[in-house]
Design a protein around this motif. Structure first.
Motif, short mmCIF file in Angstrom:
data_model
loop_
_atom_site.label_atom_id
_atom_site.label_comp_id
_atom_site.label_asym_id
_atom_site.label_seq_id
_atom_site.Cartn_x
_atom_site.Cartn_y
_atom_site.Cartn_z
N ILE A 109 0.84 -1.18 0.00
CA ILE A 109 0.00 0.00 0.00
C ILE A 109 0.88 1.24 0.00
O ILE A 109 1.97 1.24 0.57
CB ILE A 109 -0.97 0.03 1.21
N GLY A 110 0.43 2.30 -0.66
CA GLY A 110 1.19 3.53 -0.72
C GLY A 110 1.16 4.11 -2.13
O GLY A 110 0.50 3.60 -3.03
N ASP A 111 1.89 5.20 -2.31
CA ASP A 111 1.94 5.90 -3.58
C ASP A 111 3.02 5.30 -4.47
O ASP A 111 4.21 5.59 -4.31
CB ASP A 111 2.22 7.39 -3.33
N TYR A 144 4.34 5.43 1.77
CA TYR A 144 3.01 5.56 2.37
C TYR A 144 2.97 6.73 3.35
O TYR A 144 3.86 6.90 4.17
CB TYR A 144 2.63 4.28 3.11
N SER A 146 -0.32 8.47 5.71
CA SER A 146 -1.75 8.36 6.00
C SER A 146 -2.52 9.62 5.59
O SER A 146 -3.64 9.53 5.08
CB SER A 146 -1.96 8.08 7.48
N ASP A 148 -1.78 11.65 3.13
CA ASP A 148 -1.90 11.58 1.66
C ASP A 148 -3.00 10.59 1.27
O ASP A 148 -3.77 10.84 0.33
CB ASP A 148 -0.58 11.14 1.04
N GLU A 149 -3.05 9.47 1.96
CA GLU A 149 -4.07 8.47 1.68
C GLU A 149 -5.47 9.05 1.88
O GLU A 149 -6.36 8.85 1.04
CB GLU A 149 -3.88 7.28 2.62
N GLU A 152 -6.33 11.66 -0.85
CA GLU A 152 -6.67 11.00 -2.10
C GLU A 152 -8.08 10.40 -2.03
O GLU A 152 -8.84 10.45 -3.01
CB GLU A 152 -5.65 9.90 -2.41
N LEU A 180 -10.04 4.10 0.90
CA LEU A 180 -8.66 4.03 1.38
C LEU A 180 -7.93 2.85 0.76
O LEU A 180 -8.53 1.91 0.24
CB LEU A 180 -8.64 3.91 2.90
N TYR A 181 -6.59 2.87 0.84
CA TYR A 181 -5.79 1.74 0.37
C TYR A 181 -6.21 0.44 1.05
O TYR A 181 -6.12 -0.64 0.47
CB TYR A 181 -4.31 1.96 0.67
N THR A 182 -6.64 0.55 2.30
CA THR A 182 -6.92 -0.61 3.15
C THR A 182 -8.39 -0.99 3.16
O THR A 182 -8.86 -1.62 4.10
CB THR A 182 -6.46 -0.32 4.59
#
Length: 246
Positions: A109-111, A144, A146, A148-149, A152, A180-182
């Motif tokens: 997970i992350g950019d 990653y 949080s 930024d997550e 987005e 979210l990514y998660t």
């Protein structure tokens, strides 16, 4: 690395944490205390990942998230970033097939836009290879942040509202969580940080709303399988009420 059979409950029948997240801190200080390069500290820290995986499997954890490289870490010296990316490439090249044989799924997970194209390709390959494994999901938080997550996620939802696909009334906690990514990963039950520091450092801020926290004085390269098992034992001794009265 030999992984033993998982233990999902204590002798008293109390379930352990389903998701453990770790802020792996202290590689640099570990190296400085030994008068060796920071790159050697990072290399030794990469070895501690195996110990964490062993502990997660032994205690029956379903999800293990490791904070490997934050969005702020891009501001570190160029040579240090280069060393860290080299360790990542080495891990992807040498360890993924072992993870696959052990039934472990790998997620990142992350950019990813900031990562080199060869690393992005290798991540996609690793995720595809292991996607059907179910013994443990190993999540690497890479590039990653949080905040930024969440930005987005908000941007994605706002664009959908502006296009008329959603209404303002549709923006709920669940809707944000799903952006979210998660979105398909349960929130962490336990967050561990090594090195004695006591802060989240922009890690899983939304997801940590009801997590238990454990701050260990051990530096990450010295983290062992037993440290993980002991952390789960400490978690099991805590009373989680989620805001309800005792």
């Amino acid at each position: 690395m030999v992984l033993s059979a998982p233990t999902t409950e204590t002798a008293e029948g109390v379930s352990g944490p389903r998701h453990v997240a770790i802020i792996m801190d202290g590689n640099g200080r570990w190296a400085e205390r030994r008068l060796i390069s920071r790159s050697m500290g990072h290399k030794r820290g990469a070895e501690a990942v195996k110990a964490a995986i062993e502990g997660a499997v032994e205690t029956g954890v379903d999800f293990l998230t490791l904070y490997a490289f934050s969005s702020e870490n891009w501001n570190r010296p160029v040579e240090e970033v280069k060393d860290l990316m080299g360790l990542l490439k080495n891990y992807l090249n040498k360890e993924v097939e072992t993870l696959h044989k052990q039934g472990i799924r790998l997620r990142v997970i992350g950019d990813r836009t900031k990562l080199a194209s060869d690393i992005r390709s290798r991540i996609e390959w690793a995720e595809k290879m292991t996607e059907n494994n179910s013994r443990l999901t190993l999540i690497i938080a890479l590039s990653y942040g949080s905040r930024d997550e969440m930005v987005e996620a908000v941007r994605t939802i706002a664009e959908s509202v502006a296009a008329g696909r959603e209404r303002l009334a549709d923006i709920t906690e669940s809707r944000i969580n799903n952006a979210l990514y998660t979105h398909d990963i349960p929130d962490p039950d336990l967050i561990i940080r090594t090195s004695g520091e006591q802060r989240l450092s922009n890690f899983l801020l939304w997801q940590a709303a009801y997590s238990e926290f454990l701050f260990l004085d051990v530096l990450w390269p010295d983290f062992s399988r037993q440290h993980f098992i002991d952390a789960v034992d400490i978690y099991l001794d805590r009373d989680r009420r989620f805001g309800a009265r005792p």
